[in-house]
Design a protein around this motif. Structure first.
Motif, short mmCIF file in Angstrom:
data_model
loop_
_atom_site.label_atom_id
_atom_site.label_comp_id
_atom_site.label_asym_id
_atom_site.label_seq_id
_atom_site.Cartn_x
_atom_site.Cartn_y
_atom_site.Cartn_z
N SER A 114 0.82 -1.39 -0.13
CA SER A 114 0.28 0.19 0.28
C SER A 114 0.82 1.31 0.17
O SER A 114 1.70 1.32 1.01
CB SER A 114 -1.09 0.22 1.01
OG SER A 114 -1.91 1.22 0.60
N GLU A 120 -7.66 3.60 -0.73
CA GLU A 120 -7.87 1.90 0.42
C GLU A 120 -8.66 1.68 0.80
O GLU A 120 -9.65 3.27 1.11
CB GLU A 120 -6.56 2.00 1.68
CG GLU A 120 -5.36 1.76 0.99
CD GLU A 120 -5.04 2.28 3.17
OE1 GLU A 120 -5.48 2.51 3.75
OE2 GLU A 120 -3.16 2.21 2.49
N LEU A 125 -6.35 -2.02 -2.47
CA LEU A 125 -4.77 -0.86 -2.33
C LEU A 125 -4.13 -0.97 -3.76
O LEU A 125 -4.55 -1.18 -4.65
CB LEU A 125 -3.96 -1.26 -0.77
CG LEU A 125 -3.23 -2.85 -1.75
CD1 LEU A 125 -1.94 -2.15 -1.90
CD2 LEU A 125 -2.65 -3.44 -0.25
#
Length: 164
Positions: A114, A120, A125
């Motif tokens: 990420s 997210e 992500l």
């Protein structure tokens, strides 16, 4: 496509990703990053396969960027290339799904991949190359059968198995 004739056979269909925009000329870096990540963590063997470089600046690609590259995670081969056309293509329309056995594995891949907290949402992500990933428990379908599980999942960023 350009694999050495002595290389292991490639599957009939291989996902191909063209790196463009902010990820332009980063295809090789991405392939090496993914191979290192999956070799170190998943028990899946990963490797970079054949590569072919642009010999000179071609469209948007600098000399030496990948005209074609490939890497493998487990039995799955992927093609990566830098955009050598003069057109904007972006990195869109694909995500890679990682089925995780336990929360520790979800946490590892989430923390390793990420790079954009605004992107997210419910197990999705984006990494530093702009690639979209879904990091999900292998029993995701079963977890979604719990009462209110779907609505609860929609509020999560990283999926937490114990919270279903």
């Amino acid at each position: 496509m350009l694999s050495d004739s002595g290389a292991a056979p490639r599957p009939f269909i291989m996902p191909a990703v063209m790196f463009d925009g902010p990820a332009q000329d980063r295809a090789e870096e991405a392939a090496e990053f993914y191979v290192k990540l999956f070799n170190s963590s998943s028990g899946q063997e990963a490797e970079v396969g054949g590569i072919s470089r642009y010999p000179e600046r071609t469209g948007k690609a600098e000399a030496g960027a990948l005209a074609f590259g490939e890497f493998r995670v487990g039995d799955q081969w992927f093609v990566v290339m830098d955009n050598g056309s003069g057109q904007d293509h972006g990195l869109r329309g694909i995500s890679l799904l990682v089925n995780c056995e336990v929360q520790k594995e979800i946490d590892f891949f989430w923390d390793s991949l990420s790079a954009d907290s605004d992107a997210e949402n419910c197990g999705w992500l984006k990494d530093k190359f702009g690639m979209s990933w879904q990091i999900v428990p292998v029993n995701h379908a079963e977890l979604l059968r719990h009462p209110n599980a779907f609505a609860h999942m929609m509020e999560m960023k990283k999926l937490v198995i114990a919270d279903f």
